[in-house]
Design a protein around this motif. Structure first.
Motif, PDB file in Angstrom:
ATOM      1  N   GLY A 119     -15.617 104.545   1.702  1.00 43.91           N
ATOM      2  CA  GLY A 119     -15.949 104.025   3.411  1.00 43.91           C
ATOM      3  C   GLY A 119     -15.499 102.890   3.642  1.00 43.91           C
ATOM      4  N   ALA A 120     -14.841 101.869   3.124  1.00 42.42           N
ATOM      5  CA  ALA A 120     -14.248 100.586   3.893  1.00 42.42           C
ATOM      6  C   ALA A 120     -13.303 101.156   4.253  1.00 42.42           C
ATOM      7  CB  ALA A 120     -13.835  99.627   1.459  1.00 42.42           C
ATOM      8  N   ASP A 121     -12.538  99.687   5.644  1.00 36.60           N
ATOM      9  CA  ASP A 121     -11.736 100.638   6.442  1.00 36.60           C
ATOM     10  C   ASP A 121     -10.494  98.724   6.025  1.00 36.60           C
ATOM     11  OD1 ASP A 121     -13.656 101.208   8.231  1.00 36.60           O
ATOM     12  OD2 ASP A 121     -14.848  99.698   7.552  1.00 36.60           O
ATOM     13  N   ILE A 122     -10.875  98.012   4.763  1.00 37.12           N
ATOM     14  CA  ILE A 122     -10.098  97.257   4.629  1.00 37.12           C
ATOM     15  C   ILE A 122      -9.515  96.985   3.220  1.00 37.12           C
ATOM     16  CG2 ILE A 122      -8.709  94.694   4.818  1.00 37.12           C
ATOM     17  CD1 ILE A 122     -10.282  95.245   7.797  1.00 37.12           C
ATOM     18  N   ILE A 123      -9.149  97.165   2.695  1.00 41.56           N
ATOM     19  CA  ILE A 123      -8.646  96.963   1.036  1.00 41.56           C
ATOM     20  C   ILE A 123      -7.813  95.573   0.662  1.00 41.56           C
ATOM     21  CG2 ILE A 123      -8.786  97.442  -0.833  1.00 41.56           C
ATOM     22  CD1 ILE A 123      -9.038 100.204  -0.499  1.00 41.56           C
ATOM     23  N   VAL A 124      -8.148  94.793  -0.209  1.00 44.92           N
ATOM     24  CA  VAL A 124      -7.352  93.424  -0.001  1.00 44.92           C
ATOM     25  C   VAL A 124      -7.971  93.850  -1.590  1.00 44.92           C
ATOM     26  CG1 VAL A 124      -7.744  90.970  -0.243  1.00 44.92           C
ATOM     27  CG2 VAL A 124      -8.687  92.390   1.630  1.00 44.92           C
ATOM     28  N   LEU A 125      -5.829  93.911  -2.043  1.00 45.87           N
ATOM     29  CA  LEU A 125      -5.534  93.694  -3.021  1.00 45.87           C
ATOM     30  C   LEU A 125      -4.912  92.133  -3.528  1.00 45.87           C
ATOM     31  CD1 LEU A 125      -3.367  96.595  -2.642  1.00 45.87           C
ATOM     32  CD2 LEU A 125      -5.541  96.086  -3.965  1.00 45.87           C
ATOM     33  N   ASP A 126      -6.128  91.730  -4.467  1.00 49.37           N
ATOM     34  CA  ASP A 126      -5.520  90.418  -4.652  1.00 49.37           C
ATOM     35  C   ASP A 126      -4.697  89.792  -5.955  1.00 49.37           C
ATOM     36  OD1 ASP A 126      -5.162  86.763  -3.941  1.00 49.37           O
ATOM     37  OD2 ASP A 126      -8.043  87.031  -4.923  1.00 49.37           O
ATOM     38  N   GLY A 127      -3.196  89.764  -6.499  1.00 55.70           N
ATOM     39  CA  GLY A 127      -2.889  89.429  -7.360  1.00 55.70           C
ATOM     40  C   GLY A 127      -2.543  88.059  -8.126  1.00 55.70           C
ATOM     41  N   PHE A 128      -2.266  88.214  -9.223  1.00 56.08           N
ATOM     42  CA  PHE A 128      -2.567  87.196 -10.257  1.00 56.08           C
ATOM     43  C   PHE A 128      -1.957  86.320  -9.760  1.00 56.08           C
ATOM     44  CE2 PHE A 128       1.314  87.236 -13.864  1.00 56.08           C
ATOM     45  CZ  PHE A 128       2.062  87.720 -12.408  1.00 56.08           C
ATOM     46  N   ARG A 129      -0.900  85.797  -8.988  1.00 58.01           N
ATOM     47  CA  ARG A 129      -0.603  85.014  -8.685  1.00 58.01           C
ATOM     48  C   ARG A 129      -1.397  84.160  -7.696  1.00 58.01           C
ATOM     49  NH1 ARG A 129       3.370  82.556 -11.973  1.00 58.01           N
ATOM     50  NH2 ARG A 129       4.968  84.427 -12.329  1.00 58.01           N
ATOM     51  N   GLY A 130      -2.870  84.118  -6.838  1.00 62.60           N
ATOM     52  CA  GLY A 130      -3.788  84.057  -6.372  1.00 62.60           C
ATOM     53  C   GLY A 130      -4.042  82.814  -6.975  1.00 62.60           C
ATOM     54  N   GLY A 131      -4.457  81.755  -6.085  1.00 63.45           N
ATOM     55  CA  GLY A 131      -5.317  81.005  -6.151  1.00 63.45           C
ATOM     56  C   GLY A 131      -6.892  80.602  -6.196  1.00 63.45           C
ATOM     57  N   THR A 132      -7.447  79.701  -7.062  1.00 65.14           N
ATOM     58  CA  THR A 132      -8.613  79.309  -7.264  1.00 65.14           C
ATOM     59  C   THR A 132      -8.938  78.031  -7.201  1.00 65.14           C
ATOM     60  OG1 THR A 132     -10.289  79.775  -8.928  1.00 65.14           O
ATOM     61  CG2 THR A 132      -7.907  79.286 -10.101  1.00 65.14           C
ATOM     62  N   GLY A 133     -10.273  77.926  -6.377  1.00 73.51           N
ATOM     63  CA  GLY A 133     -10.613  76.548  -6.913  1.00 73.51           C
ATOM     64  C   GLY A 133     -11.273  76.102  -8.381  1.00 73.51           C
ATOM     65  N   ALA A 134     -11.671  77.134  -8.884  1.00 72.91           N
ATOM     66  CA  ALA A 134     -11.678  76.649 -10.708  1.00 72.91           C
ATOM     67  C   ALA A 134     -11.673  77.727 -10.434  1.00 72.91           C
ATOM     68  CB  ALA A 134     -13.152  75.844 -11.134  1.00 72.91           C
ATOM     69  N   SER A 135     -11.100  77.922 -11.862  1.00 74.31           N
ATOM     70  CA  SER A 135     -10.769  79.317 -13.023  1.00 74.31           C
ATOM     71  C   SER A 135     -10.847  78.476 -14.355  1.00 74.31           C
ATOM     72  CB  SER A 135      -9.947  80.360 -12.373  1.00 74.31           C
ATOM     73  OG  SER A 135      -9.313  80.734 -13.936  1.00 74.31           O
ATOM     74  N   PRO A 136     -11.298  79.488 -15.682  1.00 68.48           N
ATOM     75  CA  PRO A 136     -10.986  78.656 -17.135  1.00 68.48           C
ATOM     76  C   PRO A 136      -9.159  79.529 -16.769  1.00 68.48           C
ATOM     77  CG  PRO A 136     -12.570  80.889 -17.201  1.00 68.48           C
ATOM     78  CD  PRO A 136     -12.164  80.405 -15.643  1.00 68.48           C
ATOM     79  N   ALA A 137      -8.411  78.355 -17.357  1.00 71.60           N
ATOM     80  CA  ALA A 137      -6.649  78.332 -17.582  1.00 71.60           C
ATOM     81  C   ALA A 137      -6.261  79.491 -18.224  1.00 71.60           C
ATOM     82  CB  ALA A 137      -5.970  76.918 -18.026  1.00 71.60           C
ATOM     83  N   ILE A 138      -7.209  80.300 -19.183  1.00 73.80           N
ATOM     84  CA  ILE A 138      -6.872  81.677 -20.036  1.00 73.80           C
ATOM     85  C   ILE A 138      -6.530  82.695 -19.103  1.00 73.80           C
ATOM     86  CG2 ILE A 138      -8.691  82.041 -21.447  1.00 73.80           C
ATOM     87  CD1 ILE A 138      -5.529  80.871 -22.781  1.00 73.80           C
ATOM     88  N   VAL A 139      -8.177  82.689 -18.533  1.00 80.44           N
ATOM     89  CA  VAL A 139      -8.450  83.848 -17.313  1.00 80.44           C
ATOM     90  C   VAL A 139      -7.152  83.887 -16.569  1.00 80.44           C
ATOM     91  CG1 VAL A 139      -9.650  84.989 -15.386  1.00 80.44           C
ATOM     92  CG2 VAL A 139     -10.313  84.193 -18.361  1.00 80.44           C
ATOM     93  N   ARG A 140      -7.351  82.517 -15.685  1.00 81.77           N
ATOM     94  CA  ARG A 140      -5.987  82.498 -14.595  1.00 81.77           C
ATOM     95  C   ARG A 140      -4.243  82.946 -15.297  1.00 81.77           C
ATOM     96  NH1 ARG A 140      -3.470  76.706 -12.507  1.00 81.77           N
ATOM     97  NH2 ARG A 140      -2.006  77.448 -14.372  1.00 81.77           N
ATOM     98  N   ASP A 141      -3.821  82.354 -16.601  1.00 77.39           N
ATOM     99  CA  ASP A 141      -2.844  82.413 -16.202  1.00 77.39           C
ATOM    100  C   ASP A 141      -2.180  84.220 -17.530  1.00 77.39           C
ATOM    101  OD1 ASP A 141      -2.743  80.031 -16.112  1.00 77.39           O
ATOM    102  OD2 ASP A 141      -2.334  78.748 -17.755  1.00 77.39           O
ATOM    103  N   TYR A 142      -3.298  84.626 -17.959  1.00 79.62           N
ATOM    104  CA  TYR A 142      -3.121  86.028 -18.463  1.00 79.62           C
ATOM    105  C   TYR A 142      -3.567  87.276 -17.733  1.00 79.62           C
ATOM    106  CZ  TYR A 142      -0.884  82.410 -21.557  1.00 79.62           C
ATOM    107  OH  TYR A 142       0.042  81.387 -21.512  1.00 79.62           O
ATOM    108  N   VAL A 143      -4.058  87.347 -17.037  1.00 83.50           N
ATOM    109  CA  VAL A 143      -5.350  88.463 -16.773  1.00 83.50           C
ATOM    110  C   VAL A 143      -4.863  88.566 -15.150  1.00 83.50           C
ATOM    111  CG1 VAL A 143      -7.415  89.064 -16.187  1.00 83.50           C
ATOM    112  CG2 VAL A 143      -7.037  87.787 -17.682  1.00 83.50           C
ATOM    113  N   GLY A 144      -4.722  90.424 -15.130  1.00 82.94           N
ATOM    114  CA  GLY A 144      -4.124  90.853 -13.474  1.00 82.94           C
ATOM    115  C   GLY A 144      -2.879  91.310 -13.753  1.00 82.94           C
ATOM    116  N   ILE A 145      -2.325  91.441 -12.494  1.00 87.39           N
ATOM    117  CA  ILE A 145      -1.141  92.138 -12.366  1.00 87.39           C
ATOM    118  C   ILE A 145      -0.671  91.395 -11.103  1.00 87.39           C
ATOM    119  CG2 ILE A 145      -1.445  94.356 -14.372  1.00 87.39           C
ATOM    120  CD1 ILE A 145      -1.489  95.477 -11.673  1.00 87.39           C
TER     121      ILE A 145
END
Lengths: 509, 250
Positions: free
Chosen positions: A334-360
């Protein structure tokens, strides 16, 4: 035991031309990382290079141009496998035994699909359009579209629309400011994004840290987020907004939660998030009431009930391997909008290992989701917003041609107001006054000037997008949506082109 | 204004809630709903001071996002009671399901009998807003997970089966607030962020005050504060307000 301290290998070197330096102390004042200081006995300003983060604030502010901040390129013997960052990270973890944090977006060398896609143009036949002299529409409607339109005739014989149209957001440019929370950013940046979105007829997104009272007046151009921590989520918050967004995941850190450390929770953030001053603001990785598509549906409809079905509800997920099937479930929930956030997206704080190697990459996510929803005949149920590393107007055009309806920009918006991508957002010491809530440093970001710069950026992109539409012979952005025939791939494998749904350069139709 | 009586038999939740919203806008404040049978989202997002009486089983997300007012359910309630609620009081004359009081930052849940899994997750306190959940029966796993504030009280008044008072992973990730559990808690079931503390005079005064109101809400069941207080309570508080402060390298 031989011990190498981190300070032995600084990442940056700061060159000071002492002929130009007037010892004014400006760089000492500007450095928020305590890297620069005055040495009284030498009557010189010097730098403790191992503290330098390479933000270039001192270089930019030096009145005589005496400073050059440069990355150290030869700190270790050249090694194509063990690069300097890898070596330094191992030293750091051996020192402290913790998770290495980072801010910003993934900067690793993965293939950038945008840069392997080229845009078509008209020649001779189907002539191009000159947007300076002919109408060109960037207006985008975001939300559910009906399966079919039914028309009935009234007593006077005039046609009237019988189909009830679901609520849609109307953006005058398909570029929206990405969710970045008050806490990760300061209020000046939130003010700037809200004012710029209002002026440009588009939207901005609060992120999960709620909406400051002073910004309720921008409700009509605000997308409010509901994340697992439910910070500051109330009936009023949902009702004041143009749309609500359920944050399931973030491209920079798919599958993990958020954590605003207690020392960042000051009086104003406390008021906005509605938590006590100084407590950690933990956003658990999952919403603990969402373990299935049915549970997601329950929250979507809770928000719809609370807002009287007057506002679209968006669901934001990180682009992950099974993104197409997940998106199909979200559309059916029932969502009206889907946001797909790719692996180049930014963050205020994240473990570097996750930011660098997770997602597509978002390019691939948009293509496969659009394809899947079309195959299932439900593409019109939802709008797709592509997020995570949109760098310029060509990326926007390519995202829309691949099947997105609009894009979010986060990093680009921060760059527009002074960010230099030093990726130290998580320290709360941003020298450019963007990702800090230290009141003294936050004043470096003037909300009015920042808003003007964001408006300039969007205006520039709007002009460019109109030019690109015109050269393709298209006069409305709607006509480009999912129009992958206007893209060609260069330097990609057959499999990659199949997944993206684009032909190789040189192949006609 | 007179109370508005609605027969919810066979009604879709959307229709039922639309009627309530429309009537609230017209000025009605007191609603009596009959034949409720699992309709969801009753009271969702209502900001007015309403009084809703529900006869039948209330569906999921009862009182979600509500700001003030009172809801009384003369039967059981399903999952998500008081989800992200700001200030309503919900009284349930029976059991309640899973994830009740998620993200609740104000108001009260008084549940007569058992409650499901994941109660009071991420409840939080803000200034004078202190959410309170009192459960008369037993609770499932993950009671008070990620709890950031507020008060959770588990009474085990009925003890009518072999299950323990509360399940495993009690208070995992807890970093604020307090839990009072009437009876002993197996330390094995505690999350590692939780510590057991002795109750002091202040705790007893607080418990007495909160339980007095609870007993009044269920006065037909012969509950007495003094009787309840005769059994010892276990007090649980977070070990640290910063459970995850030391896992990072800078």
């Amino acid at each position: 035991m031989l011990y190498k301290s981190l300070s032995s290998f600084p990442v940056f070197e700061v060159e000071r031309d002492y002929d130009k330096c007037i010892v004014c102390g400006c760089c000492v004042q500007q450095c928020t990382f305590d890297a620069t200081y005055y040495l009284p006995y030498a009557k010189k300003v010097i730098t403790d290079e191992h503290k330098c983060v390479g933000c270039k604030r001192c270089e930019a502010m030096c009145p005589t141009g005496a400073i050059k901040v440069r990355a150290v390129t030869n700190e270790f013997k050249h090694n194509a496998y063990w690069d300097a960052r890898t070596i330094r990270d191992i030293y750091k973890q051996a020192d402290q035994g913790g998770v290495i944090l980072t801010g910003g977006g993934n900067d690793r060398r993965f293939r950038v699909y945008w840069d392997h896609l080229l845009i078509d143009a008209c020649q001779v036949t189907n002539p191009s359009i000159d947007p300076l002299r002919e109408p060109m529409e960037l207006r985008t409607f975001l939300g559910r579209k009906p399966d079919a339109l039914e028309v009935e005739y009234n007593e006077k014989g005039e046609p009237e629309l019988k189909t009830k149209i679901a609520p849609n957001l109307v953006a005058e440019i398909p570029v929206i400011f990405a969710p970045m929370s008050y806490g990760a950013l300061n209020l000046n940046m939130h003010k700037a994004m809200a004012a710029a979105a209002d002026a440009m007829g588009t939207y901005w997104n609060t992120g999960e840290g709620s909406l400051h009272r002073d910004l309720y007046k921008y409700g009509h151009c605000t997308i409010v987020q509901v994340a697992s921590g439910r910070f500051g989520v109330s009936a009023e918050y949902l009702k004041v907004a143009a749309a609500a967004e359920i944050k399931i995941g973030q491209g920079a850190k798919p599958g993990i939660g958020g954590h605003l450390p207690g020392e960042k929770v000051d009086e104003e953030i406390s008021k906005t998030r509605m938590i006590p001053v100084g407590t950690d603001a933990l956003s658990p990785a999952p919403h603990h009431d969402i373990y299935s598509i049915e549970d997601l549906r329950q929250l979507i409809y809770a928000i719809k009930e609370a807002t009287n079905y007057e506002k679209p509800v968006s669901v934001k997920i990180a682009a992950v391997h099974n993104v197409a099937a997940i998106a199909s479930g979200i559309a059916r929930a029932g969502a009206d909008i889907i946001v797909l956030d790719g692996f180049r997206g930014g963050t205020g704080a994240s473990p570097a290992i996750v930011r660098d190697y997770v997602g597509i990459p978002v390019e691939i996510a948009v293509a496969v989701v659009d394809q899947r929803l079309r195959e299932e005949g439900i593409r019109n149920w939802v709008s797709i917003i592509a997020a995570g590393g949109i760098r310029n107007s060509a990326d926007v055009i390519k995202a829309i041609a691949l099947g997105a309806d609009a894009v979010y920009i986060g990093t680009s918006a921060l760059l527009a107001v002074g960010c230099t991508l030093c990726h130290k957002c998580y320290t709360g010491r941003c020298a450019w006054g963007i990702t800090t809530n230290d009141p003294h440093i936050a004043k470096r970001l003037n909300p009015d000037i920042a808003a003007e710069r964001l408006i300039n950026l969007l205006k520039g992109w709007a002009h460019e997008m109109k030019e690109m539409l015109g050269l393709m012979g298209i006069n409305a952005i709607e006509s480009l949506k999912g129009n992958r025939l206007r893209l060609r791939a260069i330097g990609l494998t057959k499999e990659e082109m199949d997944i993206l749904g684009v032909l190789p350069a040189g192949e006609g139709i | 204004m007179e109370p508005l009586v609605i027969d919810a038999k066979g009604m879709h939740y959307r229709e039922l809630n639309q009627i309530i919203r429309d009537k609230v806008a017209e000025g009605y404040r007191h609603f009596i709903l009959h034949n409720v049978n699992g309709q969801r989202y009753i009271g969702a997002g209502i900001m007015e001071d309403v009084f809703i009486e529900i006869h039948g089983v209330a569906g999921n997300d009862l009182g979600v996002f509500m700001k003030r007012g009172t809801i009384i359910v003369y039967d059981d309630a399903q999952d998500g009671v008081g989800n992200t609620m700001e200030g309503t009081k919900i009284v349930v004359h029976g059991m309640a399901g899973d994830v009740c009081g998620y993200g609740m930052r104000g108001g009260k849940l008084h549940i007569l009998r058992d409650i499901g899994y994941r109660t009071g997750i991420h409840m939080k306190t803000y200034k004078d807003m202190v959410p309170v959940i009192i459960v008369g029966g037993k609770a499932g796993d993950f009671f008070g997970e990620y709890m950031a504030g507020g008060i959770l009280i588990l009474l085990n008044l009925w003890d009518d089966d072999d299950r323990p008072i509360v399940g495993s992973y009690l208070g995992t990730g807890m970093h604020g607030g307090v839990m009072y559990i009437r009876g002993e808690v197996d330390p094995h079931n505690l999350g590692k962020e939780v510590g057991i503390k002795e109750l002091d005079e202040k705790d007893f005064l607080l418990l007495k005050k909160l339980l007095k109101e609870y007993c009044e809400d269920f006065k037909d069941y012969g509950l007495s504060v003094d009787e309840i207080m005769k059994s010892p309570f276990t007090k649980l508080v977070p070990v640290s307000t910063r459970p995850y402060g030391k896992i990072y390298a800078y």
